[in-house]
Enzyme design. Structure first.
Site, short mmCIF file in Angstrom:
data_model
loop_
_atom_site.label_atom_id
_atom_site.label_comp_id
_atom_site.label_asym_id
_atom_site.label_seq_id
_atom_site.Cartn_x
_atom_site.Cartn_y
_atom_site.Cartn_z
CG LEU A 181 -5.97 -7.77 -1.56
CD1 LEU A 181 -5.39 -6.76 -0.60
CD2 LEU A 181 -7.37 -7.37 -1.99
CG ASP A 182 -6.26 -10.96 0.62
OD1 ASP A 182 -5.66 -10.37 1.52
OD2 ASP A 182 -7.46 -10.75 0.36
#
Lengths: 283, 283, 283, 283
Positions: free
Chosen positions: A226-227
């Site tokens: 994530l990210d």
């Protein structure tokens, strides 16, 4: 102008520039843009060449067999794209519509070289907007229990329309690893912070609490972490103590849409090369 | 790294890239940087190539005879520079010393690839600073009646030291046309406004009076028309109603030194190409 | 101008502005600057008032007894500072000297309203620079085994000179909790990243590895948690794939010195109020 | 929050702050924002005060008679505005619709505190957009021979709707002096350059020809001198030699809409004070 764009990534070696230039000159290419980069720390050669096809004597259908020997000789990862073939882009959106509004207007005004066959959302909210721009709007609700089914339905739509690029325009659901793995370097997200600061949830609230003097936005390819995918573009804006969280959110909207629009434009113009989880932007 | 840098400007034609790449490959050049630009409105091809000389098989003293046939074929304006040959830079200064302080520190810390044999001033004020950095400091007073003599004395010093580049670091005298004509694209000035706004005298006072929301600085080559030469670099900083003229001057100092330093650095690294009274920066 | 500056922080209540304005008017203050801020999320009132002392009829030695009743009524945390009393600032530095060069030049040119009685370093490198500006330079080596003794020696010097503010101008040693606790909101550091991203060691290397598109610098008060104190100022600069780590370090130097200089200037002009581990800047 | 905002401009005198603070405290105002500025070069005092009306004991219909004695004593130019009374804004547009799209979206999302009863254009092009947002769209063609009649028709519409503010969102007709004189500080324009550079026609073409390194946009009040009114906001964006005029126009669109939106927002929130042909922005 009717052009072809070649993107190349390979180990850096002498003779690379000459081999590519000669190949193009052999077929009478009229080069309109060249940019290349050497990453010395990884001994990598990265290049973008765009040429006018008007006088080009090689049929583009025969390009691969003609170019592959050079590619093999230099161990190239490469791709070629034609300006005549417009990529197909799908936009995912939830309720916040500022990025969607921005992308649709830019598309209509000719800034984004692509077709947008459909918008997918987990909410009804943006339907009128999609209809104003004449784009099909599909609502696929996503809950705790139907994520797999929802993603299957999304994938079916994407495949039916031959989608090349998925843009998450503040889509508030986390995609599964299987989903993102199916579209490597083809899912672009906008995160509302200056990554790697404030990755994850509620970045504006955390920026306010930390008392930073600038807020940012980051557009990146989505990977399974994530990210954490390769960053395509970032920007920041100055804030002051007079700005409460609501004002940060408001100011951030302008950042988000600008940063996402630039990333999408560069991707569509084949200006982005990815290596070592980062990007080269030939802009 | 011991490199050579070739700067080329010529009419755009097919085969240019191939001709240059083949020439360099023939002599086993290891290219470390290529950037090229086509100005379609003027049908111009502009290029910068830098290569490592370690394995280069052509003696650089034989470069011109070897390359000239290609240059002739494509009607090139061209120059080649060796990293081993450090340009010689003279700095002109009056009383404001912020740009001088900045340039001397950058030079000492290795940012500016040049030698600085001398500083010329019309005032004594900066002598201690010059001495701290071990650079000869020559005072040549300039008044209404001795401008020609002063410039003759300046020229004599510049010639005696084989100066390649003159940097006007807030030098408050206007040079004569004869002087600037003798150093085409070799005199860099810093003007304390965002040109073409507020050219001429007292730009900060005029910016204050006009109520602009940003002030700027511009570094440019000096031509015979005041503040009209090719712009190398510009930048701006935000101001507010709280800033009076003195504060504009103070904020402007930071801008001036940054903008001038970038312009000088790019010039010294042979990253600037001039055409049509503007510049291409291969940075 | 001979002025006094009052900084106030207290619970927000009606009548605060009137009480302060009346108090100042009673003694014929000529107000030159007022700025106030309400943080609604914490119900806090924060204010900076500066007034010309020319016609002020209250002797500043009698200010505290005269103002304290108002302060008590509104539960104020407050301080008053006189422009006639120049704060005493010490600079700590190691080998990187760009921030030191910048601060000393700004001080000499009148931008920083303070005296600098001494510079403390763990290395000899910056002595010549200190001497050029006529400032005492004390070398106190710091190793694994003598940290406590070194800090004791530093403290002795700071106390002997009545130091009000300590600026860590790229001082490469971590101060102990006891040390920083002794100077609350009186130690300013410059960190070479956009905090909270890349706190800790080697931020430029990590920024390069992560592929961010902007690098930053952060000036903050030092607290006992490393790189976590109240942020005073931050800024960023755009980088590209052409910038290797060395170039990030070079570009970062300009950021660091600008950001640190602004933070120091605001502190010295009593423009910074701290609450909830963040700052209000009345600039 | 239901607030009132007082804007004051007058000669600077002692006791001003106290008089205003006491007046508000007398009626139990809960102040939420104060900002004031002294322009020493003109001996002017400028102030913005906003307070919550919840506990305010003075009926706002009685505000003028209650406040006027203070205003007279200090020779104030002043105005008071209520958040409950939404200003009425008309937008003028021609064919370029990017600023219109931006303003309408911001209005819909609650960023602009106003009503928009109508849009006036000299072309049909933006009608569908206006209808999407449910705003009346009036086409009044303007040619060489009917300017006076066209303006009369425009004025009739503006008066019929009680318009407080006219925004020229890339409206490509020059308004007559009579027209602008009728709406002093109530007509906001966006000019596509960094004024005073490139005032008048074709600023992007002239910026390209001059070779500037940044392009700008300026929002200002319209006065009878073209592009010379008080500047409300400006911003710039970096360009490079790779950007041709079309790209400058494209990049400029983003600047224009951001700069205009900020100016309009500040005006609507009563954050702009005009004096000496410039503005103070209490933001």
């Amino acid at each position: 102008m009717n052009t072809a764009t070649l993107l190349i990534s390979c180990p850096d070696r002498k003779g690379l520039s000459a081999a590519i230039a000669n190949f193009l000159y052999t077929y009478n290419a009229n080069i309109v843009h060249v940019d290349q980069h050497q990453d010395n720390s990884e001994n990598l050669f990265l290049m973008r060449v765009e040429w006018d096809l008007t006088d080009f004597t090689l049929d583009m259908e025969a390009f691969t067999p003609a170019f592959q020997p050079i590619a093999d000789r230099f161990q190239m990862q490469w791709s070629v794209a034609l300006s005549a073939e417009r990529p197909k882009m799908a936009i995912f959106v939830s309720k916040y519509d500022h990025c969607l509004v921005d992308l649709l207007y830019r598309h209509k005004s000719g800034e984004l070289h692509c077709d947008i066959p459909l918008i997918i959302s987990n909410h009804e909210d943006c339907r009128a907007l999609a209809e104003f721009y004449g784009i099909a709007y599909h609502v696929i609700p996503v809950g705790k229990d139907n994520k797999a089914e929802a993603e299957a339905a999304q994938k079916a739509l994407l495949e039916a329309h031959g989608i090349d690029l998925i843009v998450l325009a503040r889509y508030m659901q986390v995609l599964s690893h299987q989903f993102t793995a199916a579209y490597p370097q083809r899912v672009i997200n906008i995160h509302h912070s200056f990554l790697p600061a404030f990755d994850g949830a509620k970045p504006y609230h955390r920026a306010f609490a930390r008392g930073v003097k600038l807020i940012g936005a980051t557009s990146h390819y989505v990977t399974e972490v994530l990210d954490d995918g390769p960053i395509i573009e970032q920007d920041v804006i100055r804030i002051s103590h007079r700005d409460d969280v609501e004002e940060l959110i408001r100011k951030g909207r302008d950042l988000e849409k600008m940063v996402l629009a630039r990333a999408v434009k560069w991707h569509l113009e084949h200006r982005v090369l990815v290596y070592s989880n980062k990007t080269v932007i030939f802009a």
